[in-house]
Design a protein around this motif. Structure first.
Motif, PDB file in Angstrom:
ATOM      1  N   ARG A 299       0.821  -1.219   0.000  1.00  0.00           N
ATOM      2  CA  ARG A 299       0.000   0.000   0.000  1.00  0.00           C
ATOM      3  C   ARG A 299       0.855   1.270   0.000  1.00  0.00           C
ATOM      4  O   ARG A 299       0.431   2.300  -0.535  1.00  0.00           O
ATOM      5  CB  ARG A 299      -0.997  -0.007   1.154  1.00  0.00           C
ATOM      6  CG  ARG A 299      -0.432   0.119   2.530  1.00  0.00           C
ATOM      7  CD  ARG A 299      -1.550   0.279   3.557  1.00  0.00           C
ATOM      8  NE  ARG A 299      -1.026   0.352   4.900  1.00  0.00           N
ATOM      9  CZ  ARG A 299      -0.945  -0.683   5.730  1.00  0.00           C
ATOM     10  NH1 ARG A 299      -1.352  -1.886   5.360  1.00  0.00           N
ATOM     11  NH2 ARG A 299      -0.450  -0.519   6.954  1.00  0.00           N
ATOM     12  N   ILE A 300       2.052   1.199   0.578  1.00  0.00           N
ATOM     13  CA  ILE A 300       2.954   2.350   0.500  1.00  0.00           C
ATOM     14  C   ILE A 300       3.306   2.618  -0.961  1.00  0.00           C
ATOM     15  O   ILE A 300       3.290   3.766  -1.424  1.00  0.00           O
ATOM     16  CB  ILE A 300       4.223   2.107   1.340  1.00  0.00           C
ATOM     17  CG1 ILE A 300       3.880   2.165   2.837  1.00  0.00           C
ATOM     18  CG2 ILE A 300       5.299   3.132   1.012  1.00  0.00           C
ATOM     19  CD1 ILE A 300       5.018   1.765   3.751  1.00  0.00           C
ATOM     20  N   GLY A 328       4.844  -1.650  15.510  1.00  0.00           N
ATOM     21  CA  GLY A 328       6.144  -1.225  14.993  1.00  0.00           C
ATOM     22  C   GLY A 328       6.069  -0.111  13.979  1.00  0.00           C
ATOM     23  O   GLY A 328       6.993   0.714  13.887  1.00  0.00           O
ATOM     24  N   GLU A 329       4.989  -0.040  13.205  1.00  0.00           N
ATOM     25  CA  GLU A 329       4.870   0.987  12.178  1.00  0.00           C
ATOM     26  C   GLU A 329       4.738   2.392  12.761  1.00  0.00           C
ATOM     27  O   GLU A 329       4.965   3.389  12.060  1.00  0.00           O
ATOM     28  CB  GLU A 329       3.671   0.715  11.279  1.00  0.00           C
ATOM     29  CG  GLU A 329       2.325   0.863  11.974  1.00  0.00           C
ATOM     30  CD  GLU A 329       1.148   0.750  11.017  1.00  0.00           C
ATOM     31  OE1 GLU A 329       1.308   1.103   9.831  1.00  0.00           O
ATOM     32  OE2 GLU A 329       0.072   0.318  11.456  1.00  0.00           O
ATOM     33  N   CYS A 330       4.385   2.476  14.046  1.00  0.00           N
ATOM     34  CA  CYS A 330       4.145   3.786  14.657  1.00  0.00           C
ATOM     35  C   CYS A 330       5.426   4.588  14.848  1.00  0.00           C
ATOM     36  O   CYS A 330       5.380   5.795  15.114  1.00  0.00           O
ATOM     37  CB  CYS A 330       3.438   3.618  16.002  1.00  0.00           C
ATOM     38  SG  CYS A 330       1.853   2.765  15.876  1.00  0.00           S
ATOM     39  N   SER A 331       6.563   3.934  14.718  1.00  0.00           N
ATOM     40  CA  SER A 331       7.838   4.619  14.960  1.00  0.00           C
ATOM     41  C   SER A 331       8.494   5.112  13.673  1.00  0.00           C
ATOM     42  O   SER A 331       9.583   5.669  13.714  1.00  0.00           O
ATOM     43  CB  SER A 331       8.805   3.678  15.696  1.00  0.00           C
ATOM     44  OG  SER A 331       9.064   2.513  14.917  1.00  0.00           O
ATOM     45  N   ASP A 332       7.835   4.896  12.523  1.00  0.00           N
ATOM     46  CA  ASP A 332       8.416   5.430  11.288  1.00  0.00           C
ATOM     47  C   ASP A 332       7.408   6.321  10.579  1.00  0.00           C
ATOM     48  O   ASP A 332       6.262   6.457  10.997  1.00  0.00           O
ATOM     49  CB  ASP A 332       8.907   4.318  10.363  1.00  0.00           C
ATOM     50  CG  ASP A 332       7.768   3.483   9.787  1.00  0.00           C
ATOM     51  OD1 ASP A 332       6.807   4.079   9.268  1.00  0.00           O
ATOM     52  OD2 ASP A 332       7.841   2.242   9.850  1.00  0.00           O
ATOM     53  N   SER A 333       7.855   6.968   9.520  1.00  0.00           N
ATOM     54  CA  SER A 333       7.017   7.982   8.856  1.00  0.00           C
ATOM     55  C   SER A 333       6.743   7.648   7.390  1.00  0.00           C
ATOM     56  O   SER A 333       6.550   8.542   6.572  1.00  0.00           O
ATOM     57  CB  SER A 333       7.706   9.348   8.947  1.00  0.00           C
ATOM     58  OG  SER A 333       8.994   9.296   8.332  1.00  0.00           O
ATOM     59  N   GLN A 334       6.716   6.362   7.049  1.00  0.00           N
ATOM     60  CA  GLN A 334       6.503   6.011   5.647  1.00  0.00           C
ATOM     61  C   GLN A 334       5.060   6.204   5.186  1.00  0.00           C
ATOM     62  O   GLN A 334       4.804   6.302   4.002  1.00  0.00           O
ATOM     63  CB  GLN A 334       6.929   4.551   5.419  1.00  0.00           C
ATOM     64  CG  GLN A 334       8.420   4.343   5.499  1.00  0.00           C
ATOM     65  CD  GLN A 334       8.817   2.955   5.029  1.00  0.00           C
ATOM     66  OE1 GLN A 334       8.721   2.636   3.851  1.00  0.00           O
ATOM     67  NE2 GLN A 334       9.253   2.127   5.958  1.00  0.00           N
ATOM     68  N   GLU A 335       4.125   6.213   6.142  1.00  0.00           N
ATOM     69  CA  GLU A 335       2.724   6.434   5.778  1.00  0.00           C
ATOM     70  C   GLU A 335       2.205   7.682   6.462  1.00  0.00           C
ATOM     71  O   GLU A 335       2.617   8.033   7.539  1.00  0.00           O
ATOM     72  CB  GLU A 335       1.864   5.233   6.167  1.00  0.00           C
ATOM     73  CG  GLU A 335       2.039   4.036   5.255  1.00  0.00           C
ATOM     74  CD  GLU A 335       1.049   2.922   5.566  1.00  0.00           C
ATOM     75  OE1 GLU A 335       0.080   2.774   4.828  1.00  0.00           O
ATOM     76  OE2 GLU A 335       1.281   2.191   6.549  1.00  0.00           O
TER      77      GLU A 335
END
Length: 335
Positions: A299-300, A328-335
């Motif tokens: 989806r990214i 884990g996704e909450c710590s990055d900014s890809q979305e």
């Protein structure tokens, strides 16, 4: 004042009041797609919606459709003033809400509750507008799952070479199937189920609401099944031409539809219970984590290609992280 004069005055007042109320209410047509036509749950919900809409200055004439494509086209050419159809069909009218069916973004009905409440808030009103069109309500339509004609198709690697029906008006589905090496078979709501039931395709994806009306148990047969891994959430959306409705109608409509969430969810869960339990089979936790990561990566990429709305992807990520901050996704900014 004589009794006759009083009756006359009362009659005149009543006629005046009725005429004034009628003048304040505009007549509009609402075209409703429902798998079961006028006998379906969505159509019944819209009967109550019609009653509520009178208080917002609109008196709807309801028209039922069992073919979604025709309902969407009738709305596009102006034969319907408003339409109820799936989120995938709303993309030409609003790419933001038309991305709600994005893969892996809404992992539970509790997440979906937060999402719809957010979209129904006055703060989100601008996002509901796109040119002449406005989204006047978003409703859950059920979690989307794979239906396979052979339980041996139990992991992503086994999708390669399999024939999978996809809705040809949604480019993101074709892209996703291409990534896993499946044979994408163009279809729509009217024919994807017959293709599965007669063996023309090996796999479809659909919500539980489609199981009994479309007789999907025929395609599942003795060997088939439904992996218990949620792919996406389906939605129904009300689309109107904003400038043809009274001021504030869209917001009143969204608030009302949001208030019906529990009622609609009860129906969805009933549909899910209608599925024969023997068809469900479990996907191991180790595979779930891998599939979740794969869906996120997909989806990214689809958002980068413009097939998903990046603003909505960011909103959906915020909801996921609000309900599960340890993700884990909450710590990055890809979305």
């Amino acid at each position: 004042m004589t009794r006759y004069s009083f009756k006359l005055l009362f009659t005149v007042f009543a006629l005046f009041w009725t005429a004034a109320a009628s003048a304040a209410t505009v007549q509009k047509s609402l075209c409703i797609w429902d798998l079961m036509g006028a006998n379906g749950e969505t159509y019944n919900l819209m009967k109550d919606y019609r009653v509520a809409a009178r208080a917002w200055g609109v008196d709807f004439t309801l028209r039922s459709y069992s073919e979604e494509k025709i309902a969407a086209e009738d709305f596009r050419v102006g034969q319907c003033d408003a339409v109820v159809m799936t989120g995938l069909r709303t993309k030409p009218f609003n790419g933001f809400t038309g991305s709600l069916e994005s893969i892996g973004t809404i992992p539970s009905y509790e997440h979906l509750r937060y999402v719809i409440a957010t979209l129904s808030s006055p703060k989100a009103a601008k996002l509901m507008l796109n040119g002449d069109y406005e989204i006047a309500g978003v409703m859950p339509f059920g979690g989307i799952y794979f239906y396979v004609n052979d339980r041996d198709i139990n992991e992503v690697g086994k999708l390669a070479g399999k024939k999978v029906a996809f809705f040809d008006y949604d480019k993101s589905q074709a892209k996703l199937l291409q990534q896993v090496g499946a044979q994408a078979v163009p279809s729509d709501v009217t024919n994807f189920a017959p293709k599965f039931n007669n063996g023309s395709v090996d796999i479809i994806f659909a919500p539980a609401a489609a199981y009994r009306p479309l007789e999907l148990y025929r395609g599942l047969g003795r060997k088939g099944g439904i992996p218990d891994f949620l792919l996406a959430q389906s939605s129904l959306q009300i689309v109107i031409r904003a400038n043809e409705f009274p001021a504030g109608f869209g917001q009143n409509s969204r608030t009302y539809i949001n208030s019906q969430y529990d009622r609609i969810l009860t129906v969805i869960k009933k549909y899910e219970k209608d599925i024969d339990p023997r068809y469900w089979f479990h996907i191991p936790d180790v595979d779930r984590a891998r599939y979740t990561a794969m869906m996120r990566e997909s989806r990214i990429n689809l958002a980068k290609e413009g097939l998903y709305d990046k603003r909505l992807m960011a909103l959906l990520k915020r909801v996921r992280c609000q309900l599960d901050p340890t993700n884990g996704e909450c710590s990055d900014s890809q979305e």
